[in-house]
Design a protein around this motif. Structure first.
Motif, PDB file in Angstrom:
ATOM      1  N   ALA A   5       6.584   3.540  -5.553  1.00 43.95           N
ATOM      2  CA  ALA A   5       5.675   3.521  -4.432  1.00 43.95           C
ATOM      3  C   ALA A   5       4.465   3.069  -4.951  1.00 43.95           C
ATOM      4  O   ALA A   5       3.457   2.173  -4.556  1.00 43.95           O
ATOM      5  N   LYS A   6       4.012   3.600  -6.231  1.00 44.63           N
ATOM      6  CA  LYS A   6       2.854   3.207  -7.186  1.00 44.63           C
ATOM      7  C   LYS A   6       2.829   1.783  -7.381  1.00 44.63           C
ATOM      8  O   LYS A   6       1.888   1.085  -7.102  1.00 44.63           O
ATOM      9  N   TRP A   7       3.882   1.026  -7.925  1.00 41.24           N
ATOM     10  CA  TRP A   7       3.843  -0.220  -8.325  1.00 41.24           C
ATOM     11  C   TRP A   7       4.009  -1.030  -7.047  1.00 41.24           C
ATOM     12  O   TRP A   7       3.358  -2.176  -6.936  1.00 41.24           O
ATOM     13  N   GLY A   8       4.633  -0.593  -6.007  1.00 41.93           N
ATOM     14  CA  GLY A   8       4.630  -1.510  -4.866  1.00 41.93           C
ATOM     15  C   GLY A   8       3.270  -1.557  -4.245  1.00 41.93           C
ATOM     16  O   GLY A   8       3.055  -2.680  -3.699  1.00 41.93           O
TER      17      GLY A   8
ATOM     18  N   ARG B 113      10.651  11.146  -9.221  1.00 42.00           N
ATOM     19  CA  ARG B 113      10.218  10.566  -9.911  1.00 42.00           C
ATOM     20  C   ARG B 113      10.094   8.982  -9.847  1.00 42.00           C
ATOM     21  O   ARG B 113       9.234   8.142  -9.964  1.00 42.00           O
ATOM     22  N   ALA B 114      11.321   8.508  -9.637  1.00 36.81           N
ATOM     23  CA  ALA B 114      11.703   6.841  -9.562  1.00 36.81           C
ATOM     24  C   ALA B 114      10.931   6.320  -8.090  1.00 36.81           C
ATOM     25  O   ALA B 114      10.273   5.473  -8.174  1.00 36.81           O
ATOM     26  N   PHE B 115      10.998   7.255  -7.038  1.00 38.46           N
ATOM     27  CA  PHE B 115      10.531   6.924  -5.842  1.00 38.46           C
ATOM     28  C   PHE B 115       8.732   6.881  -5.753  1.00 38.46           C
ATOM     29  O   PHE B 115       8.418   5.835  -5.319  1.00 38.46           O
TER      30      PHE B 115
ATOM     31  N   ALA C 117       1.193  -3.989  -6.114  1.00 40.68           N
ATOM     32  CA  ALA C 117       1.670  -5.257  -5.966  1.00 40.68           C
ATOM     33  C   ALA C 117       1.116  -6.060  -4.593  1.00 40.68           C
ATOM     34  O   ALA C 117       0.692  -6.920  -4.710  1.00 40.68           O
ATOM     35  N   VAL C 118       1.304  -5.156  -3.474  1.00 43.96           N
ATOM     36  CA  VAL C 118       0.888  -5.513  -2.556  1.00 43.96           C
ATOM     37  C   VAL C 118      -1.034  -5.766  -2.449  1.00 43.96           C
ATOM     38  O   VAL C 118      -1.385  -6.637  -1.574  1.00 43.96           O
ATOM     39  N   ILE C 119      -1.553  -4.876  -3.059  1.00 39.45           N
ATOM     40  CA  ILE C 119      -3.023  -4.963  -3.346  1.00 39.45           C
ATOM     41  C   ILE C 119      -3.194  -6.238  -3.840  1.00 39.45           C
ATOM     42  O   ILE C 119      -4.310  -7.029  -3.476  1.00 39.45           O
ATOM     43  N   VAL C 120      -2.573  -6.521  -4.907  1.00 34.51           N
ATOM     44  CA  VAL C 120      -2.669  -7.965  -5.646  1.00 34.51           C
ATOM     45  C   VAL C 120      -2.356  -9.007  -4.770  1.00 34.51           C
ATOM     46  O   VAL C 120      -3.310 -10.163  -4.897  1.00 34.51           O
ATOM     47  N   VAL C 121      -1.424  -8.963  -4.209  1.00 37.53           N
ATOM     48  CA  VAL C 121      -1.134 -10.109  -3.099  1.00 37.53           C
ATOM     49  C   VAL C 121      -2.066 -10.305  -1.923  1.00 37.53           C
ATOM     50  O   VAL C 121      -2.723 -11.383  -1.915  1.00 37.53           O
TER      51      VAL C 121
END
Length: 49
Positions: free
Chosen positions: A30-33, A24-26, A36-40
C-alpha cells in the motif's frame, strides 16, 4: 476487547506468524503503491499540462 474464552495467546488453529507477514506485506504494498500513484500524477502534471 471482548473475552471469547480463548487463551491469552489466541486460538491455537491460527497461524499468527503468517498473519503478521501477510499484514506487513499488504502495508508495504500500500505504501509503495501510493508512492507510485503520486509519482505518476506528478509526471502527468508535468508532461500533459
Amino acid at each position: 476487547m471482548a473475552d471469547h474464552g480463548l487463551a491469552q495467546g489466541g486460538h491455537p488453529a491460527m497461524d499468527y506468524a503468517e498473519h503478521e507477514r501477510t499484514y506487513r506485506a499488504f502495508v508495504s504494498f500500500a505504501k509503495w503503491g501510493t508512492g507510485a500513484v503520486i509519482v505518476v500524477l506528478i509526471l502527468m502534471a508535468i508532461f500533459l499540462l
